[in-house]
Design an enzyme around this catalytic site. Sequence first.
Site, PDB file in Angstrom:
ATOM      1  N   ASP A 203       0.852  -1.183   0.000  1.00 35.81           N
ATOM      2  CA  ASP A 203       0.000   0.000   0.000  1.00 35.81           C
ATOM      3  C   ASP A 203       0.891   1.238   0.000  1.00 35.81           C
ATOM      4  O   ASP A 203       1.661   1.453   0.927  1.00 35.81           O
ATOM      5  CB  ASP A 203      -0.877  -0.037   1.274  1.00 35.81           C
ATOM      6  CG  ASP A 203      -2.009   0.968   1.195  1.00 35.81           C
ATOM      7  OD1 ASP A 203      -2.168   1.599   0.131  1.00 35.81           O
ATOM      8  OD2 ASP A 203      -2.731   1.102   2.199  1.00 35.81           O
TER       9      ASP A 203
ATOM     10  N   ASP B 285      -2.530   2.640  -6.378  1.00 38.99           N
ATOM     11  CA  ASP B 285      -1.483   2.676  -5.365  1.00 38.99           C
ATOM     12  C   ASP B 285      -1.485   1.482  -4.419  1.00 38.99           C
ATOM     13  O   ASP B 285      -0.890   1.530  -3.359  1.00 38.99           O
ATOM     14  CB  ASP B 285      -1.582   3.972  -4.561  1.00 38.99           C
ATOM     15  CG  ASP B 285      -2.896   4.080  -3.809  1.00 38.99           C
ATOM     16  OD1 ASP B 285      -3.799   3.267  -4.089  1.00 38.99           O
ATOM     17  OD2 ASP B 285      -3.011   4.969  -2.962  1.00 38.99           O
ATOM     18  N   GLU B 286      -2.175   0.416  -4.759  1.00 40.00           N
ATOM     19  CA  GLU B 286      -2.085  -0.754  -3.898  1.00 40.00           C
ATOM     20  C   GLU B 286      -2.312  -2.028  -4.697  1.00 40.00           C
ATOM     21  O   GLU B 286      -2.938  -2.004  -5.760  1.00 40.00           O
ATOM     22  CB  GLU B 286      -3.105  -0.678  -2.741  1.00 40.00           C
ATOM     23  CG  GLU B 286      -4.535  -0.608  -3.234  1.00 40.00           C
ATOM     24  CD  GLU B 286      -5.545  -0.652  -2.091  1.00 40.00           C
ATOM     25  OE1 GLU B 286      -5.429  -1.546  -1.230  1.00 40.00           O
ATOM     26  OE2 GLU B 286      -6.454   0.192  -2.089  1.00 40.00           O
TER      27      GLU B 286
END
Lengths: 417, 380
Positions: free
Chosen positions: A17, A113-114
Amino acid sequence: MSSRWYPKNGRVIFHVDMNSFYASVEMAFDPTLKGKPLAIAGNPEERKGIVVTSSYEARKHGVKTTMPLWEAKRHCPDLIVMRPNFDRYRTASKEMFKILADVTEIIQPVSIDEGYMDITACEHLGSPLEIADRIQQRISDELDLPCSIGIAPNKFLAKMASDMKKPMGITVLRKRDLSKKLWPLPIEEMYGVGDKTAAKLRNYNIETIGDLANYDVFKLKQLLGINGERLRNRANGQDNRPVDPEAVHEFKSIGTSTTLSQDTTDDMEIRQVLRKLANKVAARMSGKKVLARNVQLMIRYHDWKNITRSRQMNDYIHTSDDLFHIASRLFDEHWNQEPVRLLGITAGDLAEQKEVTQQLDIFSYEQYAEKEKLYKTIDELTERYGKNPFQDLTAASDRSHKVSTSFQKDFLDDYKK
Amino acid sequence: MKFIIQREQLMESVQNVMKAISSRTTIPILTGMKLEAGEQGVKLTGSDSDISIESFIPAEEDGIVYVEQIEPGSIVLQAKYFPDIVRKLPQNTVEIETDDHRNVTIRSGSAEFHLNGQDAEEYPQLPQLHAEDSFELPIDLLKNLIRQTVFAVSTSETRPILTGVNVKIEDGILQFTATDSHRLASRKLPLENQETEISFNHVVIPGKSLTELNKILADSEQTIEISVTDNQILFRTKNLYFLSRLLDGNYPETSRLIPDESKTVVTIDAKELLQSIDRASLLARENRNNVVRLITKGGEQIEINGNSPEVGNVVEEVAAESIEGEELKISFSAKYMMDALKAVGSDQVKVEFTGAMRPFLIRAIDNDQVLQLILPVRTY
């Protein structure tokens, strides 16, 4: 060598993350921003600008994601506000996933973003902790970006673990740690429990994840349906969902919403907004070459009360007109005459164009028959010049116009390239 | 009430009457079957209030005795158990007897069942039909009319009227029409030797009623009498009384939907086309309308292909008798096409297209009585 770290009958899952991703990318781009309270916001000069992400320095002052800008500035007068630079985030994200892909191919990006990784078969690369450390170090050294990594036997626990230490944390969450590390957390912090679910659970005196884990399955099912049982299993550390690299390609819905420049009950204005939203959704649908069989309308009232209403159809639709008409009808049926703050349209139950066929209807085929010549021409040109020149053209023009609003989801299409 | 009856005759009547009995009915006694014994024979009745069926077993017919030792009376029996009991009884004859307390005894050989009956007085009277409009038809023709149309009724309740078959008589021609709006099936039949000139066009019989009627009627050249009122239709043979509710509402005018000109006409062997489409449909996706594609080729050939991206594809060329008019590529539901080809029931068929987005017709080459129309599928 390190087999004691890898279970015989189980998996080792990472959840990676990125920490306050947009803000961190901006800081990597312009290091003078480091250590300063920074917020990325849409439309900074308008009332409806909200905080998309903020740096940890801003968060310390009470700035939160989705907070209206004016409120954020009240909390933190020194706040530096920037518009999002999606190209930068897209590039950074692509590089980040490349680093993950050096470890294993079993990666499932869930947003820009993860992502999840299944490193069960990566024993030769070292212990899970060593691998996680290496990933975090590389992302930091090569991209100057911070991330947190959760290590656990399944996706749910990995996700919860990555949340436990930020920024730059690496957290291992084993099943035997559940009662100590997971169960004391308030129920709202559980992934998959939104505000509404949390409120329902609290009504039943379920205050922590542990309360949920030990609650009667039958009662939970009555309260939340099948999701009740699922959440309880998760709370007990059970989650069999595989890390599915193909999941990127299954978009479940395409939607967009907008906050009105002022609360309104003006029918004309509302229609105009719905029309714009329908155009956006239709453009994104055609960019992805999908059709929808479900349309959902969201209305947020002046008092922040939200309602969502949807219509399921027999046939697939894709035009802006169809979306607009259905959304309009939903609005007419469900609007309670109170001032409206925000409107959203989401197209769901999607299918790829090339897989969809439309059975014509004897009472309405004329409208398609009229366009027969056009379709025939497209067909002929396709035969002469290769795969439908028109489709590619629209898709390409969509890109250049940047119609895609739900950037996070659209992004998922082009990692791996 | 008491009688001794041939088990085979009883079984057949029970099965016929069961077609009207539903376990989900709002009137509890309708979950039962009424038995009535009279000097002339035994009558069985079943009804779900949409369909009512009476089946009569004469005491004697053509010198054969079916029912003996009749003591008149009536009773209502649980339809859930009665058919299975009759089916499994050991002997060819069955004795059924009731006492004053509505206890029913069923004997066959050394087997003896005791059932609780219900008062037949509580069973609703079937409506008496005062029909103005009546006509007769050979049973095998009626069965054909049903078979060639009823499959095309709609199964969805979005337009309830389309779940029925439109029946009309105009200018001495009887016509059955069914459409689910994606395909249409129609059969015309000139009525001969009718004593009265009748005509109507508002009658819409629920598809389910006709399907059940078709199952009950055995192929035979005997005639069936059909009587129509405003809201019911009665089919009557010597020993059968089949009453159905009609659907409310206006059936759409379908004659204008049938194209009267065509641009491409393919004449072809029905069986070869059917089998080729059947093969192509193996690789046409089940859940996406089961679409196959037809392409006209030079040299009186047509190409049929089916394609399923993950599975594979199939291409087959079929020789046509003749192809006239414009070239054509068209996609349609394999199922609809196969249904239609079966219904036309002719060795050679004529398929008339007016364009890839327009309905096309399938007819026998030698008569116009059966007409099948299919709407194509648009592929993106």
